[in-house]
Design a protein around this motif. Structure first.
Motif: not given
Lengths: 528, 322
Positions: A28-35, A157-164, A184-187, A190-191
């Motif tokens: 799953e590619v999960h967007a994390l947003i906020g001001e 990695a099982r989970l990759v966090v991408m900050d901007e 990554l998603r196909e493998r 989680a992102v």
């Protein structure tokens, strides 16, 4: 895969995160947003072991985990790609890729042959062809980011966090990155994807979590949510203060207040001419590395041109001298706010007064009462949110830091302001405010040069757009020509090559560049 | 990250906050503890004579440390101060024939010249401060020895009174040190130069783009440091009543850096604490005096100094990490 419940983190004086839940499934590619200040960075730092939570639990692959250090998080399978590349610039690409887990031969020595071979394979898988033996710093920022990504993937990695991750990438590099995210998603990896750029979110993310003031306000599928609701969720209010269309509205008569003639800087500018009339916003369009920032810096005296002239209100200004440019009434808001703009350890007050100090002093003694008056005026006028004038600027949010810089220059009563990416990395609300300020300043008769990678911002904010490509002006759009389509066509147009061979702009296969210990930003600007 | 972070902090006194306090006020606490311990355990500590001795002894280090604080605040360092002291003592005895005042002025000009050389190397040629001042450290001592190859007595009533005279019981060197400390503190706080210096120390690129006269400020910083070191050299000569360019001021740069760092001025620049620097110099002086008065060997003093430095650096490190 990852499930977080009731995560809470309190800093002295502020609750940064308040009972936040988040769950991300495999693939799953999960967007994390906020001001800015919504708690995104805090959440990421909790996930990656930089901070420890005050309450709540993190469950990774069914097991509750507590990370004491970022290394533990990495071993547990959480990798992070930060906005700025966190690698060792002087070491080779391959060594960076395998740092801390180098393949060993007999005697426990590093098996360089195998390391180079595997590094090369890993990077090719990401579409990056470089000599892995070269030091990392000889690559462009985009390529460096790919190396960071390859490193994250190689670390299983099982989970990759991408900050901007895209904030310093070229469009082409962004395409490559998105390809990698899909792989990554196909493998089944989680992102978690953090970005201010809504386009990117819609393109690459499946689900979204919106944070506001340290709390989770929404989680759901991204596809079912339109942009307007997403933005209003982030802001907690409707975007009623949308800008009025200003294109071509301002009078464009009168003598130019700023004229730059035939500015030439080896390897970056080739006879660039720009003129700005009072009350006019002139946009500089073009891709990253097209010479926009260099033009601004050459005008402001921060980059000595080899030839060319700068005139303010008809009078020539000595080039290559920042103080001379400032005295003539030219102010530059630099692209890299943190490194070149603010003085982070000094207070809001000192930062605002910094440039105007000699004018606010008598016989070298600072007149504190006058400084207070100036600071007070601008804090109110620009609505700078600060705990007080003695708060350190480094502690403010990006938008407020930018306002402090605007205040610093406005205190000098400039004739021309050069704004290099004035809204980069600041939240949506502050963006709108800064844009409105730019309009106000132009309405008051200031000449403005606006550089922005945000095409919409450039089109809406500018009365006229000068389009640069490979360090030369390729088009000038005026009046009704100022549209996204025309701008794109101008940028994509062939011809008007630079007179001197500068090396084709190849974002991924990067040529060796001079200049050793420089910031990524400086390096990026120097790309031919 | 958030603006709220700087809101009034009312969290309990945890470890981080304790370390913050240690860095902010630890040096004053250290001085207070040492004073108290001496009052209780050292015989005759409370005599006026003892205080005068301590004050006269601390004055040169303190004065050098003031200049060092400016250099460190500009994200630099001045290693040449010890050699400047030697150069000033050589110049002083060479020009003593023209009268004490002329000799003192020539000595100060010598210090200013070394500072000018340091500042020019750093700001025009772009040599790193540690390298530039290292070069002048070697060259300065060499020049001092060329001018005055060996120890020479200084027999001049004017110079002698500078070292041993007093005003209302306060020795001249202590008065001069105090006046200079006040002057430097005022300069840092209230003048354009001081504010610009801090901005340059904190972020050189930002200061440049803000149009600050970076070169002029840096050169001024090193000239100030040179002149202050020369003053210290003159006072030390006056107290010894002899010029000894071979040994005067050796390792002074390290004592001065110690005083500045122990006083809570970060080596990364952008902040200068004059009060802390004064207390730092006093702390080390008291530490040395205490150990000597209790008949402990000089090596103990060095170990004690090392402990103080490590403590100061530890506090600074924790603070930077948040």
């Amino acid at each position: 895969m990852l499930s977080v419940t009731g995560l809470t983190k309190t800093f002295p004086g502020a609750r940064a995160l308040d009972g936040v839940d988040l769950s991300v499934g495999p693939g799953e590619v999960h967007a994390l947003i906020g001001e800015n200040g919504a708690g995104k960075s805090t959440l990421i730092k909790l996930l990656t072991g930089v901070y420890r939570p005050d309450a709540g639990e993190i469950v990774l692959q069914g097991r509750p985990v507590r990370f004491a250090t970022p290394l533990e998080a990495q071993h547990a399978g959480i990798s992070t790609i930060y906005q700025e590349v966190n690698l060792v610039p002087l070491m080779s690409v391959a060594r960076n890729l395998f740092l801390g887990r180098e393949p060993r031969g007999r005697l426990g020595l590093i098996d360089f042959g195998r390391m180079h071979r595997e590094a090369d394979e890993a990077l090719r898988a990401l579409g990056l062809r470089v000599d892995v033996r070269r030091p990392l710093r000889s690559l462009g920022v985009g390529a460096q980011q790919m190396v960071a990504l390859a490193r994250a993937m190689a670390a299983d990695a099982r989970l990759v966090v991408m900050d901007e991750p895209t904030s310093s990438l070229e469009p082409r590099e962004v395409r490559t990155l998105f390809g990698v995210i899909r792989a990554l998603r196909e493998r089944g990896i989680a992102v978690i994807y953090v970005s201010h750029r809504l386009d990117e979110l819609y393109e690459v993310c499946d689900t979204v979590t919106v944070l506001r003031d340290g709390k989770r306000v929404h989680t759901g599928l991204l596809a079912g949510l339109n942009r307007l609701s997403l933005v209003s969720l982030m802001l907690g209010r409707e975007l009623g203060e949308a800008r009025a269309a200003t294109t071509g509205a301002r009078a464009s008569g009168g003598e130019p207040v700023l004229e730059a003639r035939d500015l030439t800087v080896r390897h970056s500018l080739h006879g660039v001419s720009v003129s700005v009339r009072p009350g006019e916003v002139v946009g500089l369009g073009g891709l990253l590395g097209s010479g926009r920032s260099e033009t601004a810096r050459a005008i402001a005296g921060a980059l000595p041109p080899d030839s060319g002239q700068v005139l303010v209100a008809g009078l020539p200004v000595r080039t290559g001298s920042t103080p001379a440019a400032i005295r003539a009434g030219i102010s530059l808001l630099p692209e890299d706010r943190k490194a070149e703009g603010i003085v982070p350890g000094l207070s809001v007050r000192e930062n605002i007064a910094l440039a105007a100090l000699p004018g606010l002093a008598r016989f070298g003694l600072v007149d504190d009462a006058r400084v207070d008056r100036v600071v007070d005026t601008f804090v109110k006028r620009l609505r700078i949110k600060t705990a007080g004038p003695h708060q350190k600027v480094g502690e403010l949010s990006g938008g407020n830091q930018q306002k402090v810089l605007l205040a610093r220059w406005l205190a000098m009563r400039p004739k021309v302001m050069l704004l290099d990416e004035p809204t980069r990395g600041i939240d949506v609300g502050a963006k709108a405010e800064v844009r409105r300020l730019i309009d106000e300043l132009a309405d008051e008769g200031l000449g403005v040069v606006l550089i922005s990678s945000d095409m919409e911002e450039l089109i809406e904010g500018s009365d006229r757009v000068v389009v640069l490509k490979d360090g030369a002006v390729v088009a000038e759009l005026t009046g009704t020509e100022v549209t996204e389509e025309r701008l794109l066509r101008a940028i994509a147009s062939e011809g008007t090559r630079a007179p001197e061979p500068t090396g084709a702009p190849e974002p991924l296969e990067v040529a060796e560049r001079a200049g050793a210990a420089r910031s990524p930003d400086a390096d990026r600007r120097d790309r031919p | 990250m958030t603006t709220e972070l700087a809101a009034p902090r009312r969290a309990p006194l945890d470890r981080t906050r304790l370390l913050t306090y240690l860095q902010e006020y630890g040096v004053y606490a250290g001085v207070a503890v040492l004073l108290l311990a001496n009052v209780l355990f050292t015989p005759h500590f409370l005599s006026a004579e003892n205080f005068r001795t301590q004050a006269v002894q601390v004055a040169p280090v303190l004065i050098v440390a003031l200049g060092m604080a400016l250099a460190i605040g500009s994200e630099g360092v001045d290693l040449s101060v010890g050699s400047v002291m030697a150069l000033s003592t050589s110049l002083l005895s060479l020009y003593l024939g023209y009268g004490p005042w002329v000799a003192v002025i020539v000595a100060l000009i010598g210090g200013a010249a070394v500072g000018l050389a340091n500042g020019s190397l750093i700001s025009f040629i772009g040599v790193q401060p540690i390298v530039a001042t290292l070069a002048l450290m070697v060259a300065g001592r060499g020049l001092a020895l060329v001018l005055l190859p060996q120890l020479k007595d200084v027999r001049d009533p004017g110079v002698a009174s500078l070292g041993s005279g007093d005003l209302l019981g306060v020795p001249y060197p202590a008065l001069i040190a105090a006046a200079l400390a006040l002057a430097v503190a005022f300069t840092v706080r209230r003048t354009t130069f001081g504010r610009q210096l801090l901005a340059i120390g904190d972020s050189r690129p930002a200061a440049k783009l803000a149009g600050l006269p970076v070169r002029r400020v840096l050169i001024t910083v090193y000239i100030c440091s040179g002149v202050l070191a020369a003053v210290a050299g003159v006072l030390a000569t006056a107290r010894l009543q002899a010029s000894d360019p071979t040994s005067l001021g050796t390792l002074m740069e390290l004592s001065a850096i110690t005083a500045v760092v122990v006083g809570g001025t970060p080596l990364s620049g952008g902040r200068i604490r004059i009060g802390g620097t004064v207390a730092g110099a006093v702390l080390i002086q008291l530490l040395t005096a205490t150990l000597i008065k209790h008949d402990l060997p000089p090596s103990w003093t060095q170990i004690a100094q090392a402990v103080v430095i490590v403590l100061a650096v530890y506090a600074a490190r924790e603070r930077g990490k948040r």
